[in-house]
Write a protein that holds these residues in place. Structure first.
Motif, PDB file in Angstrom:
ATOM      1  N   SER A 121       0.831  -1.209   0.000  1.00 13.10           N
ATOM      2  CA  SER A 121       0.000   0.000   0.000  1.00 13.10           C
ATOM      3  C   SER A 121       0.863   1.255   0.000  1.00 13.10           C
ATOM      4  O   SER A 121       0.564   2.239  -0.690  1.00 13.10           O
ATOM      5  CB  SER A 121      -0.918  -0.008   1.222  1.00 13.10           C
ATOM      6  OG  SER A 121      -1.641   1.199   1.316  1.00 13.10           O
ATOM      7  N   SER A 125       0.321   2.729  -3.500  1.00 12.90           N
ATOM      8  CA  SER A 125      -0.950   3.399  -3.213  1.00 12.90           C
ATOM      9  C   SER A 125      -2.151   2.486  -3.476  1.00 12.90           C
ATOM     10  O   SER A 125      -3.166   2.901  -4.039  1.00 12.90           O
ATOM     11  CB  SER A 125      -1.078   4.687  -4.048  1.00 12.90           C
ATOM     12  OG  SER A 125      -0.064   5.598  -3.711  1.00 12.90           O
ATOM     13  N   GLN A 127      -5.292   0.679  -2.165  1.00 16.09           N
ATOM     14  CA  GLN A 127      -6.180   0.980  -1.040  1.00 16.09           C
ATOM     15  C   GLN A 127      -7.489   0.209  -1.152  1.00 16.09           C
ATOM     16  O   GLN A 127      -7.749  -0.467  -2.150  1.00 16.09           O
ATOM     17  CB  GLN A 127      -6.484   2.497  -1.014  1.00 16.09           C
ATOM     18  CG  GLN A 127      -5.276   3.403  -0.951  1.00 16.09           C
ATOM     19  CD  GLN A 127      -4.508   3.288   0.356  1.00 16.09           C
ATOM     20  OE1 GLN A 127      -5.068   2.900   1.389  1.00 16.09           O
ATOM     21  NE2 GLN A 127      -3.215   3.616   0.326  1.00 16.09           N
ATOM     22  N   GLY A 128      -8.314   0.320  -0.121  1.00 22.85           N
ATOM     23  CA  GLY A 128      -9.694  -0.151  -0.140  1.00 22.85           C
ATOM     24  C   GLY A 128      -9.858  -1.633  -0.389  1.00 22.85           C
ATOM     25  O   GLY A 128      -9.107  -2.470   0.113  1.00 22.85           O
ATOM     26  N   GLU A 129     -10.861  -1.975  -1.217  1.00 22.64           N
ATOM     27  CA  GLU A 129     -11.189  -3.375  -1.474  1.00 22.64           C
ATOM     28  C   GLU A 129     -10.050  -4.097  -2.179  1.00 22.64           C
ATOM     29  O   GLU A 129      -9.797  -5.277  -1.912  1.00 22.64           O
ATOM     30  CB  GLU A 129     -12.459  -3.467  -2.325  1.00 22.64           C
ATOM     31  CG  GLU A 129     -12.938  -4.902  -2.538  1.00 22.64           C
ATOM     32  CD  GLU A 129     -14.154  -4.992  -3.435  1.00 22.64           C
ATOM     33  OE1 GLU A 129     -14.659  -6.124  -3.625  1.00 22.64           O
ATOM     34  OE2 GLU A 129     -14.597  -3.949  -3.948  1.00 22.64           O
ATOM     35  N   LEU A 131      -6.849  -3.599  -1.825  1.00 25.14           N
ATOM     36  CA  LEU A 131      -5.845  -3.954  -0.820  1.00 25.14           C
ATOM     37  C   LEU A 131      -6.319  -5.136   0.016  1.00 25.14           C
ATOM     38  O   LEU A 131      -5.533  -6.045   0.328  1.00 25.14           O
ATOM     39  CB  LEU A 131      -5.556  -2.751   0.085  1.00 25.14           C
ATOM     40  CG  LEU A 131      -4.534  -2.985   1.213  1.00 25.14           C
ATOM     41  CD1 LEU A 131      -3.180  -3.389   0.648  1.00 25.14           C
ATOM     42  CD2 LEU A 131      -4.403  -1.735   2.087  1.00 25.14           C
ATOM     43  N   ALA A 132      -7.608  -5.144   0.382  1.00 18.97           N
ATOM     44  CA  ALA A 132      -8.151  -6.239   1.197  1.00 18.97           C
ATOM     45  C   ALA A 132      -8.077  -7.570   0.445  1.00 18.97           C
ATOM     46  O   ALA A 132      -7.672  -8.597   1.009  1.00 18.97           O
ATOM     47  CB  ALA A 132      -9.593  -5.930   1.583  1.00 18.97           C
TER      48      ALA A 132
END
Length: 444
Positions: A121, A125, A127-129, A131-132
């Motif tokens: 991350s 960069s 992020q959000g879904e 990254l999950a």
């Protein structure tokens, strides 16, 4: 006529070279082809975010495993020496030492794995879904890290013993299991990213199990020999040297894509396309390098300078021939290859601008592929490390800095730096061998 025959070797000599090189070339081709199928399965899911997550997670773990390639290289060297000496007991010990490092490093990677998504991350960069999903993929697949590293050791043993067909079949087996598991878990059970992770997990562990059984039979292991401190320290020193070498190499390769971003997205895409030419180069030159490692390593174990020099000469001849063929193919069909990789007009135009560098590159790069094989065969890991650092820190970075700061070459400067880097690797390795003739002499 007899002298010419001696120079070009006997037909049997060339058969031995390609008995190792050809199976590894086939495995180098088969793995990406099956990887394309793997990607296509995930790419046909309804949302592109799944493909992005798998691609990012695989990139992180592949980069780590690529840095751990020292396990394969060092194992090949020490096994080839013992194989040449006909010492099965020493081969067993080296195998156990390699396994110990693979398991220890694999467990260390598992311990550090919670940090990988946050690092990803920070750097990209993510992020959000996305990254999950990427974190899910990494946290499942990372539990196969010990298996992935064990497979590197197994591959090293097989190559050191010149069992290239077995090595090829293991590589193909890994990818086939992965594809079949993808079909079952992703398409059949709808597990998406988790299915892709579990498929890779299963493929790595299944290959490790079969590889361990296969090597145990080759090495006639009935019970595992005890670890020897001297053998562990020897392997640790070689692994450390090759790790530094691999890290320096990968940083230079990353620069070709990373810094190109300052010249625009089209240039980044063009460089990504052209870097695939290096993949094509490696298909042939890696095969010859594997032959050099195994054959020179065996000759070193036999204390035969004459055999070392013969394999050196014959493999170098094939390396030069492959390089010339690559350059001619890229010269004649380079634009067609680019068009096969991408159909975006501006990327094709941009990549064609830098194509002359790729026509030249095989003639410069094949020396480093070849000499890497020679140095592994000789067990000269410190020399591999030092010559790589000379090329990376003393040539690549200065050439790139000068062209970036004092000229308007832009992306041409990056390709100039890469070409100079490849040439410097080969030249520095050749100089080292000239200055250390004892490295190819029989042990006292």
């Amino acid at each position: 006529m007899a002298r010419a025959s001696n120079w070009f070797g006997r037909w049997h000599d060339h058969q031995r070279i390609f008995a190792i090189a050809l199976p590894m070339m086939i495995s180098n081709i088969a793995a990406p082809m099956l990887g394309l199928i793997d990607t296509a399965i995930i790419g046909h899911l309804p949302d592109a975010i799944y493909l992005s997550a798998v691609a990012l997670g695989a990139m992180v773990l592949s980069f780590i495993y690529l840095l751990a390639v020292f396990l394969r290289m060092s194992t090949t060297a020490v096994i080839a020496h013992a194989f040449g000496a006909g010492d099965i007991r020493t081969q067993q010990k080296h195998f156990i030492h390699g396994l110990s490092f693979a398991i220890a490093i694999g467990l260390f990677i598992i311990l550090l794995s919670p940090l990988l998504p946050s690092t990803l991350s920070l750097l990209f960069s993510v992020q959000g879904e996305l990254l999950a999903l990427t974190a899910d993929y990494i946290q499942i697949r990372v539990w196969a890290a010990p298996a992935a590293l064990i497979n590197l050791v197994v591959l090293g043993v097989l190559l050191g013993r010149q069992e290239a067909k077995s090595a090829m079949l293991l590589v193909i087996f890994t990818n086939l299991v992965n594809v079949i598991a993808d079909i079952i878990l992703i398409i059949g059970l709808g597990m998406n990213v988790r299915g892709a992770a579990w498929a890779s997990f299963g493929a790595e562990w299944a290959t490790a199990l079969i590889g361990l059984i296969l090597v145990s039979k080759h090495l006639q292991i009935n019970q595992f020999p005890k670890l020897k401190w001297q053998g562990l320290t020897l392997l640790a020193r070689m692994n450390g040297d090759i790790f530094v070498r691999s890290l320096a190499l990968q940083l230079c390769m990353v620069m070709m894509t990373g810094y190109a971003s300052y010249y625009g997205t089209t240039v980044v895409a063009a460089n990504a396309v052209l870097m695939q030419f290096l993949v094509l180069i490696s298909l042939g030159l890696d095969g010859i390098a594997y032959s050099v490692e195994a054959l020179i390593g065996q000759a070193k174990g036999q204390n035969s300078r004459a055999k070392i020099q013969r394999w050196y000469r014959l493999c170098l001849t094939w390396s030069i021939l492959f390089a010339m063929i690559y350059s001619l193919v890229f010269w004649g069909f380079g634009t067609h290859i680019i068009a096969m990789i991408t159909n975006i007009p501006e990327v094709i135009t941009n990549a064609s601008t830098y194509l002359p560098w790729l026509i030249l590159l095989p003639l410069l790069a094949h020396w480093s592929y070849f000499f890497d094989g020679v140095f592994i065969g000789l067990g000269a890991s410190k020399a591999m490390r030092n010559t790589m650092l000379i090329a990376a820190l003393g040539v690549f970075l200065p050439v790139w800095a000068v062209t970036n700061w004092f000229t308007d070459l832009e992306n041409h400067g990056l390709w100039l730096a890469l070409s100079a880097f490849m040439a410097a690797r080969g030249i520095s390795q050749w100089i080292w061998l000239r200055q250390h003739p004892e490295s190819i002499a029989p042990a006292a």
